[in-house]
Design a protein around this motif. Sequence first.
Motif, PDB file in Angstrom:
ATOM      1  N   VAL A   1       8.842  10.246  -0.670  1.00 42.05           N
ATOM      2  CA  VAL A   1       9.412   8.947  -0.297  1.00 42.05           C
ATOM      3  C   VAL A   1      10.013   9.027   1.106  1.00 42.05           C
ATOM      4  O   VAL A   1       9.825   8.115   1.927  1.00 42.05           O
ATOM      5  N   GLY A   2      10.708  10.111   1.406  1.00 39.07           N
ATOM      6  CA  GLY A   2      11.286  10.286   2.746  1.00 39.07           C
ATOM      7  C   GLY A   2      10.215  10.316   3.821  1.00 39.07           C
ATOM      8  O   GLY A   2      10.372   9.720   4.896  1.00 39.07           O
ATOM      9  N   LEU A   3       9.116  11.016   3.536  1.00 38.65           N
ATOM     10  CA  LEU A   3       8.003  11.063   4.496  1.00 38.65           C
ATOM     11  C   LEU A   3       7.421   9.674   4.718  1.00 38.65           C
ATOM     12  O   LEU A   3       7.147   9.278   5.860  1.00 38.65           O
ATOM     13  N   LYS A   4       7.253   8.932   3.651  1.00 39.53           N
ATOM     14  CA  LYS A   4       6.703   7.568   3.767  1.00 39.53           C
ATOM     15  C   LYS A   4       7.665   6.679   4.553  1.00 39.53           C
ATOM     16  O   LYS A   4       7.234   5.891   5.409  1.00 39.53           O
ATOM     17  N   LEU A   5       8.965   6.803   4.295  1.00 39.72           N
ATOM     18  CA  LEU A   5       9.950   6.007   5.043  1.00 39.72           C
ATOM     19  C   LEU A   5       9.958   6.381   6.518  1.00 39.72           C
ATOM     20  O   LEU A   5      10.095   5.503   7.388  1.00 39.72           O
ATOM     21  N   ALA A   6       9.806   7.665   6.815  1.00 35.09           N
ATOM     22  CA  ALA A   6       9.735   8.103   8.217  1.00 35.09           C
ATOM     23  C   ALA A   6       8.500   7.499   8.897  1.00 35.09           C
ATOM     24  O   ALA A   6       8.582   7.019  10.034  1.00 35.09           O
ATOM     25  N   ALA A   7       7.373   7.510   8.202  1.00 34.47           N
ATOM     26  CA  ALA A   7       6.147   6.931   8.761  1.00 34.47           C
ATOM     27  C   ALA A   7       6.313   5.422   8.987  1.00 34.47           C
ATOM     28  O   ALA A   7       5.891   4.891  10.026  1.00 34.47           O
ATOM     29  N   LEU A   8       6.948   4.749   8.042  1.00 34.09           N
ATOM     30  CA  LEU A   8       7.184   3.306   8.199  1.00 34.09           C
ATOM     31  C   LEU A   8       8.159   3.022   9.343  1.00 34.09           C
ATOM     32  O   LEU A   8       8.011   2.008  10.044  1.00 34.09           O
ATOM     33  N   THR A   9       9.112   3.904   9.560  1.00 35.81           N
ATOM     34  CA  THR A   9      10.048   3.747  10.679  1.00 35.81           C
ATOM     35  C   THR A   9       9.318   3.873  12.008  1.00 35.81           C
ATOM     36  O   THR A   9       9.537   3.077  12.934  1.00 35.81           O
TER      37      THR A   9
ATOM     38  N   THR B   1       6.859   1.288  16.690  1.00 39.53           N
ATOM     39  CA  THR B   1       5.627   1.037  17.447  1.00 39.53           C
ATOM     40  C   THR B   1       5.358  -0.456  17.520  1.00 39.53           C
ATOM     41  O   THR B   1       5.088  -1.001  18.597  1.00 39.53           O
ATOM     42  N   TRP B   2       5.438  -1.132  16.388  1.00 40.42           N
ATOM     43  CA  TRP B   2       5.191  -2.572  16.318  1.00 40.42           C
ATOM     44  C   TRP B   2       6.140  -3.334  17.242  1.00 40.42           C
ATOM     45  O   TRP B   2       5.745  -4.290  17.908  1.00 40.42           O
ATOM     46  N   TYR B   3       7.381  -2.880  17.313  1.00 41.22           N
ATOM     47  CA  TYR B   3       8.380  -3.535  18.151  1.00 41.22           C
ATOM     48  C   TYR B   3       8.131  -3.288  19.639  1.00 41.22           C
ATOM     49  O   TYR B   3       8.320  -4.177  20.461  1.00 41.22           O
ATOM     50  N   LEU B   4       7.682  -2.086  19.986  1.00 41.08           N
ATOM     51  CA  LEU B   4       7.587  -1.691  21.389  1.00 41.08           C
ATOM     52  C   LEU B   4       6.295  -2.102  22.087  1.00 41.08           C
ATOM     53  O   LEU B   4       6.291  -2.266  23.304  1.00 41.08           O
ATOM     54  N   VAL B   5       5.214  -2.248  21.349  1.00 33.70           N
ATOM     55  CA  VAL B   5       3.933  -2.552  21.986  1.00 33.70           C
ATOM     56  C   VAL B   5       3.695  -4.056  22.018  1.00 33.70           C
ATOM     57  O   VAL B   5       4.441  -4.825  21.411  1.00 33.70           O
ATOM     58  N   ASP B   6       2.639  -4.465  22.729  1.00 39.63           N
ATOM     59  CA  ASP B   6       2.353  -5.898  22.774  1.00 39.63           C
ATOM     60  C   ASP B   6       1.827  -6.379  21.415  1.00 39.63           C
ATOM     61  O   ASP B   6       1.565  -5.588  20.515  1.00 39.63           O
ATOM     62  N   GLU B   7       1.709  -7.680  21.301  1.00 41.19           N
ATOM     63  CA  GLU B   7       1.385  -8.316  20.027  1.00 41.19           C
ATOM     64  C   GLU B   7       0.086  -7.808  19.399  1.00 41.19           C
ATOM     65  O   GLU B   7       0.060  -7.433  18.224  1.00 41.19           O
TER      66      GLU B   7
ATOM     67  N   TYR C   1      -0.321  -5.695  15.880  1.00 41.19           N
ATOM     68  CA  TYR C   1      -1.148  -6.081  14.740  1.00 41.19           C
ATOM     69  C   TYR C   1      -2.164  -4.997  14.414  1.00 41.19           C
ATOM     70  O   TYR C   1      -2.438  -4.715  13.247  1.00 41.19           O
ATOM     71  N   ALA C   2      -2.717  -4.365  15.444  1.00 41.51           N
ATOM     72  CA  ALA C   2      -3.681  -3.285  15.222  1.00 41.51           C
ATOM     73  C   ALA C   2      -3.003  -2.102  14.524  1.00 41.51           C
ATOM     74  O   ALA C   2      -3.588  -1.491  13.614  1.00 41.51           O
ATOM     75  N   ALA C   3      -1.782  -1.781  14.937  1.00 44.06           N
ATOM     76  CA  ALA C   3      -1.050  -0.680  14.300  1.00 44.06           C
ATOM     77  C   ALA C   3      -0.790  -0.993  12.826  1.00 44.06           C
ATOM     78  O   ALA C   3      -0.987  -0.134  11.959  1.00 44.06           O
ATOM     79  N   LEU C   4      -0.359  -2.214  12.546  1.00 44.52           N
ATOM     80  CA  LEU C   4      -0.111  -2.601  11.152  1.00 44.52           C
ATOM     81  C   LEU C   4      -1.394  -2.548  10.327  1.00 44.52           C
ATOM     82  O   LEU C   4      -1.413  -2.017   9.211  1.00 44.52           O
ATOM     83  N   ALA C   5      -2.464  -3.111  10.874  1.00 42.27           N
ATOM     84  CA  ALA C   5      -3.736  -3.128  10.154  1.00 42.27           C
ATOM     85  C   ALA C   5      -4.262  -1.704   9.943  1.00 42.27           C
ATOM     86  O   ALA C   5      -4.763  -1.376   8.866  1.00 42.27           O
ATOM     87  N   GLY C   6      -4.137  -0.869  10.949  1.00 42.26           N
ATOM     88  CA  GLY C   6      -4.600   0.511  10.825  1.00 42.26           C
ATOM     89  C   GLY C   6      -3.818   1.285   9.777  1.00 42.26           C
ATOM     90  O   GLY C   6      -4.396   1.943   8.912  1.00 42.26           O
ATOM     91  N   PHE C   7      -2.504   1.190   9.836  1.00 42.10           N
ATOM     92  CA  PHE C   7      -1.657   1.899   8.873  1.00 42.10           C
ATOM     93  C   PHE C   7      -1.922   1.388   7.465  1.00 42.10           C
ATOM     94  O   PHE C   7      -2.107   2.180   6.530  1.00 42.10           O
ATOM     95  N   GLY C   8      -1.954   0.066   7.318  1.00 35.61           N
ATOM     96  CA  GLY C   8      -2.206  -0.518   5.998  1.00 35.61           C
ATOM     97  C   GLY C   8      -3.593  -0.177   5.479  1.00 35.61           C
ATOM     98  O   GLY C   8      -3.767   0.114   4.296  1.00 35.61           O
ATOM     99  N   GLY C   9      -4.573  -0.181   6.376  1.00 34.02           N
ATOM    100  CA  GLY C   9      -5.943   0.132   5.974  1.00 34.02           C
ATOM    101  C   GLY C   9      -6.086   1.575   5.525  1.00 34.02           C
ATOM    102  O   GLY C   9      -6.690   1.851   4.473  1.00 34.02           O
TER     103      GLY C   9
ATOM    104  N   ALA D   1       0.831  -1.204   0.000  1.00 31.80           N
ATOM    105  CA  ALA D   1       0.000   0.000   0.000  1.00 31.80           C
ATOM    106  C   ALA D   1       0.869   1.259   0.000  1.00 31.80           C
ATOM    107  O   ALA D   1       0.545   2.239  -0.685  1.00 31.80           O
ATOM    108  N   SER D   2       1.974   1.245   0.723  1.00 30.41           N
ATOM    109  CA  SER D   2       2.860   2.409   0.777  1.00 30.41           C
ATOM    110  C   SER D   2       3.479   2.694  -0.593  1.00 30.41           C
ATOM    111  O   SER D   2       3.539   3.851  -1.034  1.00 30.41           O
ATOM    112  N   ILE D   3       3.928   1.663  -1.256  1.00 31.24           N
ATOM    113  CA  ILE D   3       4.503   1.827  -2.598  1.00 31.24           C
ATOM    114  C   ILE D   3       3.439   2.335  -3.561  1.00 31.24           C
ATOM    115  O   ILE D   3       3.677   3.266  -4.344  1.00 31.24           O
ATOM    116  N   LEU D   4       2.250   1.740  -3.494  1.00 32.96           N
ATOM    117  CA  LEU D   4       1.164   2.177  -4.372  1.00 32.96           C
ATOM    118  C   LEU D   4       0.754   3.620  -4.072  1.00 32.96           C
ATOM    119  O   LEU D   4       0.380   4.359  -4.986  1.00 32.96           O
ATOM    120  N   ASP D   5       0.825   4.032  -2.817  1.00 33.03           N
ATOM    121  CA  ASP D   5       0.515   5.417  -2.456  1.00 33.03           C
ATOM    122  C   ASP D   5       1.478   6.368  -3.145  1.00 33.03           C
ATOM    123  O   ASP D   5       1.068   7.359  -3.767  1.00 33.03           O
TER     124      ASP D   5
END
Length: 127
Positions: free
Chosen positions: A80-88, A93-99, A103-111, A44-48
């Motif tokens: 592209v830099g803005l998108k990479l910053a958002a992905l970072t 976030t994905w690394y620091l929060v619980d499982e 997953y909610a963060a990934l689904a929300g961002f991707g959605g 989705a990020s690439i397509l954006d």
Amino acid sequence: MGKHQTPSERAASTDYRIESVEYVVEWLSLRTLSVALWTAVFTASILDVVTTTIGLRQGLSEGNALARALLETLGVVGLVGLKLAALTVLAATWYLVDEQQGYAALAGFGGVTGVVVVCNVAMIATV
């Protein structure tokens, strides 16, 4: 010859094997979910970026003020830099929060990014 097990030893051994198999299946399912969500996010990020670039070349304007400012100063590299910053930030976030929150963060961002892509395509189609 091997050691003969009593019925209770065989049952305990079988229970352990079943629990091990269940754990592996659960781990693979979670691993598959992670891979699927990250794949959706990156796609989705690439397509954006691609659909935004196409829309800009067709005379459309960027709706996000920060992205618009970066595009005006740095061009597509800024987008592209803005998108990479958002992905970072998403990865941290994905690394620091619980499982579940990860997953909610990934689904929300991707959605949200997927909806943006659909809107971009619809705008491009109307030009």
